[in-house]
Structures are given as structure tokens and as C-alpha cells.
Design a protein around this motif. Structure first.
Motif, PDB file in Angstrom:
ATOM      1  N   PHE A   1      -4.234   0.738  -2.127  1.00  8.74           N
ATOM      2  CA  PHE A   1      -3.737  -0.687  -2.766  1.00  8.74           C
ATOM      3  C   PHE A   1      -2.949  -0.530  -3.790  1.00  8.74           C
ATOM      4  CE2 PHE A   1      -3.623  -4.957  -3.002  1.00  8.74           C
ATOM      5  CZ  PHE A   1      -4.165  -5.524  -4.283  1.00  8.74           C
TER       6      PHE A   1
ATOM      7  N   TYR B   1       0.817  -1.356  -0.010  1.00  7.14           N
ATOM      8  CA  TYR B   1       0.115   0.094   0.020  1.00  7.14           C
ATOM      9  C   TYR B   1       0.976   1.151  -0.043  1.00  7.14           C
ATOM     10  CZ  TYR B   1      -3.996  -3.160   1.540  1.00  7.14           C
ATOM     11  OH  TYR B   1      -4.651  -4.091   1.319  1.00  7.14           O
TER      12      TYR B   1
ATOM     13  N   ARG C   1      -1.854 -11.659  -7.595  1.00  5.94           N
ATOM     14  CA  ARG C   1      -3.108 -12.078  -7.579  1.00  5.94           C
ATOM     15  C   ARG C   1      -4.142 -10.683  -7.775  1.00  5.94           C
ATOM     16  NH1 ARG C   1      -4.384 -16.873  -5.256  1.00  5.94           N
ATOM     17  NH2 ARG C   1      -6.454 -16.607  -6.023  1.00  5.94           N
ATOM     18  N   ASN C   2      -3.868  -9.529  -7.402  1.00  5.15           N
ATOM     19  CA  ASN C   2      -4.605  -8.358  -7.640  1.00  5.15           C
ATOM     20  C   ASN C   2      -3.701  -7.216  -7.807  1.00  5.15           C
ATOM     21  OD1 ASN C   2      -7.621  -9.090  -7.693  1.00  5.15           O
ATOM     22  ND2 ASN C   2      -6.782 -10.153  -5.578  1.00  5.15           N
TER      23      ASN C   2
ATOM     24  N   THR D   1      -5.592 -15.555   1.299  1.00  4.51           N
ATOM     25  CA  THR D   1      -6.103 -14.408   0.357  1.00  4.51           C
ATOM     26  C   THR D   1      -7.557 -14.046   0.535  1.00  4.51           C
ATOM     27  OG1 THR D   1      -6.367 -15.755  -1.596  1.00  4.51           O
ATOM     28  CG2 THR D   1      -4.101 -14.684  -1.158  1.00  4.51           C
ATOM     29  N   GLY D   2      -8.245 -14.907   1.386  1.00  4.27           N
ATOM     30  CA  GLY D   2      -9.892 -14.811   1.191  1.00  4.27           C
ATOM     31  C   GLY D   2     -10.172 -13.481   1.955  1.00  4.27           C
TER      32      GLY D   2
ATOM     33  N   GLU E   1      -1.251  -7.394  -4.515  1.00  2.00           N
ATOM     34  CA  GLU E   1      -1.236  -8.498  -3.600  1.00  2.00           C
ATOM     35  C   GLU E   1      -0.533  -9.647  -4.112  1.00  2.00           C
ATOM     36  OE1 GLU E   1      -4.857 -10.479  -2.899  1.00  2.00           O
ATOM     37  OE2 GLU E   1      -3.901 -11.481  -1.193  1.00  2.00           O
TER      38      GLU E   1
END
Lengths: 114, 114
Positions: free
Chosen positions: B45, B35, B55-56, B97-98, B48
Motif C-alpha cells: 500500500f 499500490y 487519508r492514509n 473509505t470504510g 489513499e
């Protein structure tokens, strides 16, 4: 992620309970409600999270409205150390898996008076 | 248990240079997020990583990149630094990662671009 609305600042007295409100009227059924706080000159700190039911942990309680359009973070007995910016964040799982990053708004600046 | 460790804590770079920041997650955590925090934009953000895969990703230019190693340690790189890149860069680690997962933040790296 759906947006949240929090008051810019709140003030409370030491050793009294503090109720920090958060509105999230566009919350989806799969959004988790997370709370983080950031003390001065530190990184954010996880406080609590929930989906539908009220949650308690050693730091705080999270009360979630029945329609999930609002929630309240409860600090049962505020101390000077609780003075921080408190962020209410909705977090969903994107279609590709994993999780979107935390979307921090402006948060609520909590002031504790001795 | 050791927390999230970010190095260095402070950095001064010149416009046009590149910089690499390092993050060691909590032992057993496989997800690392980055971040950027500035007074004007707040906490935003960046990206990740989970199991060495991005992932993102947030809405930042390609000058911002990262990677994760097999031991879950992560690095973030910013090339061709601009004055506006001056910020506190925070790393957070999570067990998975949830959307229900809590993130644990480091103290951050304060980058100043002159």
C-alpha cells in the motif's frame, strides 16, 4: 492490521468445490475479513468480505468460524478461470478515520486441473 | 459501468527522472488508493485519497507522492527514480473509505526504470 496465514498453494479439479482456508488468530473485534484474488497479468479482484456471519455472493461463499480466528473461502464449482492467487486480508478502521490500505500477504496460489 | 482506468499501461524511464501515473476511478467512487507490486515485496500500500485529501499512507519514502482532483481522478508521482522503483503500480477505487468497503483495481501501469 492483524496478520493472516494461508497455505502457499492448493490444487483442485475443475467443477469441484474448493475450500481455501485462512487463519487470523489475532483478529480484533472490528476487523473485517476480505478476500481478493489476482489472475495472471491482472490487478486484484474483490471476491467477498464479512465481519461475523457467513456471506454468500455470486462468486463465492465466506464461512467465518464462531470465534472469528479462521475463515474459509468456498468456490462452489471451480473453473479454469478461477486459477489465481487468493488473498485473505483483515481490514480495520484506523483511529483517524478512513481505512488502512489493504495489506496483502503472499496468498494462496490456486491451481485448477482440467 | 466503466472500470478503473490507469494510464499509461507501460512506461520506461531512466534513473533520476520523475514519472507521473494517472488513475480514473469508477464513476461515483470518491476514494482512490495506490499500490506497488514487485516480485520480491508483493503488493504494498502506498497511499489513499478521499475527497482530495490523503487519508492514509504506507511506508514509502517521500519521493512517492500523489494527489486527487475534484473529479476524484488521481495522479501518483515518483521523483528521482531508482532501479528498485521498477514495478507494477496499481490503483484501486472505492465508493467510500470504510473498512467494510470493497476496492476495485485497475490493470496497472508497468514502470521499468533503466
Amino acid at each position: 492490521d492483524a496478520k493472516t496465514t494461508q497455505p502457499n498453494s492448493m490444487e483442485s479439479n475443475e467443477e469441484e468445490p474448493v475450500h481455501l482456508p485462512c487463519n487470523h488468530s489475532t483478529i480484533s473485534g472490528t476487523d473485517y475479513i476480505h478476500w481478493y484474488r489476482q489472475l495472471p497479468s491482472q490487478g486484484p479482484e474483490y471476491v467477498i468480505h464479512g465481519l461475523t456471519s457467513n456471506v454468500n455472493n455470486r462468486m463465492a461463499s465466506l464461512a467465518i468460524a464462531e470465534d472469528r480466528k479462521s475463515s474459509t473461502l468456498i468456490l462452489h464449482r471451480a473453473t479454469l478461470r478461477d486459477a489465481a492467487v487468493y488473498y485473505c486480508i483483515l481490514r480495520d478502521r484506523p483511529s483517524g478515520g478512513g481505512a488502512d490500505g489493504l495489506t496483502f500477504g503472499k496468498g494462496t496460489h490456486l491451481i485448477i486441473q482440467p | 459501468k466503466a472500470g478503473v482506468t490507469q494510464t499509461p499501461r507501460y512506461l520506461i524511464k531512466t534513473r533520476g527522472q520523475q514519472v507521473t501515473l494517472s488513475c480514473s476511478p469508477i464513476s461515483g467512487h470518491r476514494s482512490v488508493s495506490w499500490y506497488q507490486q514487485t516480485p520480491g515485496q508483493g503488493l504494498q500500500f502506498l497511499f489513499e485519497y478521499f475527497s482530495e485529501t490523503q487519508r492514509n499512507k504506507g511506508n514509502f519514502p517521500g519521493r512517492f507522492s500523489g494527489r486527487q482532483f475534484s473529479n476524484s481522478r488521481s495522479e501518483m508521482n515518483v521523483s528521482t527514480l531508482e532501479l528498485g522503483d521498477s514495478a507494477l503500480y496499481l490503483c484501486a477505487s472505492s465508493r467510500s473509505t470504510g473498512a467494510y468497503t470493497e476496492a476495485f483495481f485497475g490493470q496497472g501501469t508497468r514502470l521499468t526504470v533503466v
